[in-house]
Write a protein that holds these residues in place. Structure first.
Motif, PDB file in Angstrom:
ATOM      1  N   PHE A  41       0.736  -1.050   0.101  1.00 40.84           N
ATOM      2  CA  PHE A  41      -0.082   0.007   0.055  1.00 40.84           C
ATOM      3  C   PHE A  41       0.823   1.238  -0.111  1.00 40.84           C
ATOM      4  CE2 PHE A  41      -3.171  -2.981   1.696  1.00 40.84           C
ATOM      5  CZ  PHE A  41      -4.289  -2.726   0.654  1.00 40.84           C
ATOM      6  N   GLY A  42       2.205   1.149  -0.002  1.00 41.12           N
ATOM      7  CA  GLY A  42       3.110   2.365  -0.354  1.00 41.12           C
ATOM      8  C   GLY A  42       3.789   2.769   0.782  1.00 41.12           C
ATOM      9  N   GLY A  43       3.618   1.734   1.824  1.00 40.01           N
ATOM     10  CA  GLY A  43       4.360   2.351   3.138  1.00 40.01           C
ATOM     11  C   GLY A  43       5.944   2.100   2.782  1.00 40.01           C
ATOM     12  N   THR A  44       6.886   2.938   3.696  1.00 37.74           N
ATOM     13  CA  THR A  44       8.236   3.169   3.524  1.00 37.74           C
ATOM     14  C   THR A  44       8.962   2.616   4.808  1.00 37.74           C
ATOM     15  OG1 THR A  44       8.299   5.230   3.518  1.00 37.74           O
ATOM     16  CG2 THR A  44       8.022   4.388   1.292  1.00 37.74           C
ATOM     17  N   THR A  45      10.115   2.324   4.880  1.00 37.79           N
ATOM     18  CA  THR A  45      11.040   2.258   6.044  1.00 37.79           C
ATOM     19  C   THR A  45      12.443   2.790   5.525  1.00 37.79           C
ATOM     20  OG1 THR A  45      11.677   0.997   7.708  1.00 37.79           O
ATOM     21  CG2 THR A  45      11.623  -0.129   5.714  1.00 37.79           C
ATOM     22  N   THR A  46      12.965   3.151   6.588  1.00 38.31           N
ATOM     23  CA  THR A  46      14.552   3.675   6.335  1.00 38.31           C
ATOM     24  C   THR A  46      15.294   2.630   7.105  1.00 38.31           C
ATOM     25  OG1 THR A  46      13.605   6.001   6.986  1.00 38.31           O
ATOM     26  CG2 THR A  46      15.915   5.547   7.140  1.00 38.31           C
ATOM     27  N   VAL A  47      16.399   2.357   5.938  1.00 39.56           N
ATOM     28  CA  VAL A  47      17.225   1.490   6.331  1.00 39.56           C
ATOM     29  C   VAL A  47      18.867   1.938   5.982  1.00 39.56           C
ATOM     30  CG1 VAL A  47      15.917  -0.777   5.655  1.00 39.56           C
ATOM     31  CG2 VAL A  47      17.449   0.304   4.039  1.00 39.56           C
ATOM     32  N   SER A  48      19.896   1.376   6.416  1.00 33.61           N
ATOM     33  CA  SER A  48      21.143   1.883   6.307  1.00 33.61           C
ATOM     34  C   SER A  48      21.459   1.708   4.667  1.00 33.61           C
ATOM     35  CB  SER A  48      22.034   1.002   7.203  1.00 33.61           C
ATOM     36  OG  SER A  48      23.454   1.295   6.734  1.00 33.61           O
ATOM     37  N   LEU A  49      22.236   2.614   4.389  1.00 33.27           N
ATOM     38  CA  LEU A  49      22.448   2.571   3.053  1.00 33.27           C
ATOM     39  C   LEU A  49      23.518   1.316   2.680  1.00 33.27           C
ATOM     40  CD1 LEU A  49      22.745   4.276   0.218  1.00 33.27           C
ATOM     41  CD2 LEU A  49      24.521   5.380   1.015  1.00 33.27           C
ATOM     42  N   PHE A  50      24.381   0.932   3.630  1.00 32.34           N
ATOM     43  CA  PHE A  50      25.073  -0.175   3.426  1.00 32.34           C
ATOM     44  C   PHE A  50      24.374  -1.535   3.242  1.00 32.34           C
ATOM     45  CE2 PHE A  50      28.494   2.341   5.448  1.00 32.34           C
ATOM     46  CZ  PHE A  50      29.124   2.764   4.045  1.00 32.34           C
ATOM     47  N   SER A  51      23.218  -1.541   3.855  1.00 31.15           N
ATOM     48  CA  SER A  51      22.531  -2.918   3.534  1.00 31.15           C
ATOM     49  C   SER A  51      21.656  -2.916   2.448  1.00 31.15           C
ATOM     50  CB  SER A  51      21.259  -2.972   4.618  1.00 31.15           C
ATOM     51  OG  SER A  51      20.365  -1.683   4.458  1.00 31.15           O
ATOM     52  N   ILE A  52      21.686  -1.932   1.563  1.00 34.31           N
ATOM     53  CA  ILE A  52      20.985  -2.197   0.319  1.00 34.31           C
ATOM     54  C   ILE A  52      22.011  -1.997  -0.959  1.00 34.31           C
ATOM     55  CG2 ILE A  52      18.738  -1.369   0.678  1.00 34.31           C
ATOM     56  CD1 ILE A  52      19.347   1.271  -0.230  1.00 34.31           C
ATOM     57  N   PRO A  88      25.916  -2.608  -0.739  1.00 34.71           N
ATOM     58  CA  PRO A  88      27.302  -3.004   0.083  1.00 34.71           C
ATOM     59  C   PRO A  88      28.448  -2.613  -0.657  1.00 34.71           C
ATOM     60  CG  PRO A  88      26.123  -4.986  -0.849  1.00 34.71           C
ATOM     61  CD  PRO A  88      25.181  -3.887  -1.266  1.00 34.71           C
ATOM     62  N   TRP A  89      28.254  -2.366  -2.026  1.00 31.72           N
ATOM     63  CA  TRP A  89      29.451  -2.049  -2.761  1.00 31.72           C
ATOM     64  C   TRP A  89      30.206  -0.754  -2.270  1.00 31.72           C
ATOM     65  CZ3 TRP A  89      29.166   2.392  -5.351  1.00 31.72           C
ATOM     66  CH2 TRP A  89      27.798   2.849  -5.771  1.00 31.72           C
ATOM     67  N   LEU A  90      29.519  -0.065  -1.328  1.00 34.46           N
ATOM     68  CA  LEU A  90      30.084   1.203  -1.016  1.00 34.46           C
ATOM     69  C   LEU A  90      30.907   0.862   0.344  1.00 34.46           C
ATOM     70  CD1 LEU A  90      26.611   3.582  -1.002  1.00 34.46           C
ATOM     71  CD2 LEU A  90      28.778   3.746  -2.458  1.00 34.46           C
ATOM     72  N   VAL A  91      31.037  -0.360   1.002  1.00 33.27           N
ATOM     73  CA  VAL A  91      31.822  -0.427   1.958  1.00 33.27           C
ATOM     74  C   VAL A  91      33.407  -0.325   1.604  1.00 33.27           C
ATOM     75  CG1 VAL A  91      32.650  -2.314   3.309  1.00 33.27           C
ATOM     76  CG2 VAL A  91      30.140  -2.303   2.987  1.00 33.27           C
ATOM     77  N   PRO A  92      33.890  -0.430   0.510  1.00 35.29           N
ATOM     78  CA  PRO A  92      35.305  -0.292   0.316  1.00 35.29           C
ATOM     79  C   PRO A  92      35.603   1.271   0.398  1.00 35.29           C
ATOM     80  CG  PRO A  92      34.674  -1.991  -1.196  1.00 35.29           C
ATOM     81  CD  PRO A  92      33.299  -1.649  -0.614  1.00 35.29           C
ATOM     82  N   ALA A  93      34.507   1.886   0.039  1.00 38.26           N
ATOM     83  CA  ALA A  93      34.505   3.428  -0.128  1.00 38.26           C
ATOM     84  C   ALA A  93      34.840   4.009   1.351  1.00 38.26           C
ATOM     85  CB  ALA A  93      33.520   4.111  -0.797  1.00 38.26           C
ATOM     86  N   LEU A  94      34.130   3.408   2.357  1.00 39.71           N
ATOM     87  CA  LEU A  94      34.233   3.778   3.631  1.00 39.71           C
ATOM     88  C   LEU A  94      35.415   3.291   4.202  1.00 39.71           C
ATOM     89  CD1 LEU A  94      32.859   4.830   6.286  1.00 39.71           C
ATOM     90  CD2 LEU A  94      32.007   2.388   6.578  1.00 39.71           C
ATOM     91  N   VAL A  95      35.874   2.180   3.941  1.00 41.52           N
ATOM     92  CA  VAL A  95      37.300   1.648   4.366  1.00 41.52           C
ATOM     93  C   VAL A  95      38.368   2.675   3.740  1.00 41.52           C
ATOM     94  CG1 VAL A  95      38.800  -0.352   4.314  1.00 41.52           C
ATOM     95  CG2 VAL A  95      36.483  -0.712   4.871  1.00 41.52           C
ATOM     96  N   GLY A  96      38.401   2.827   2.422  1.00 43.30           N
ATOM     97  CA  GLY A  96      39.292   3.652   1.762  1.00 43.30           C
ATOM     98  C   GLY A  96      39.314   5.022   2.563  1.00 43.30           C
TER      99      GLY A  96
END
Length: 92
Positions: free
Chosen positions: A19-30, A32-40
């Motif tokens: 019905f169009g409901g949304t939720t907020t999640v961590s960007l890394f959970s959707i 995960p290829w951004l994890v090396p950017a955080l480590v770098g």
């Protein structure tokens, strides 16, 4: 930019998502290829200042030796006597 604190809005699961409901999640959970950017980024934020300090250390020692030698060459004998008394507590 703090990548670890970024969030993304995604459709909720179940009937609420239908019905169009949304939720907020961590960007890394959707994405995960951004994890090396955080480590770098962490390696740059910590490693770069350490590298700069390490390279400046040799220059600092040379400058310190030059200033110390210059001071002691120009010091009068009275300065030596007064400093020795001060350092050894003979002047008290």
């Amino acid at each position: 930019m703090f990548l670890s604190a970024q969030t993304a809005t995604v459709p909720a699961s179940g009937i609420w998502g239908f019905f169009g409901g949304t939720t907020t999640v961590s960007l890394f959970s959707i994405q995960p290829w951004l994890v090396p950017a955080l480590v770098g980024g962490g390696m740059v934020y910590v490693g770069l200042p350490m590298l700069i300090l390490w390279k400046a250390r040799a220059k600092w020692f040379k400058a310190e030796k030059k200033l110390n030698d210059g001071f002691w060459r120009m010091a009068e004998p009275e300065v030596f006597v007064e400093l020795i008394r001060s350092w050894t507590s003979l002047g008290r």
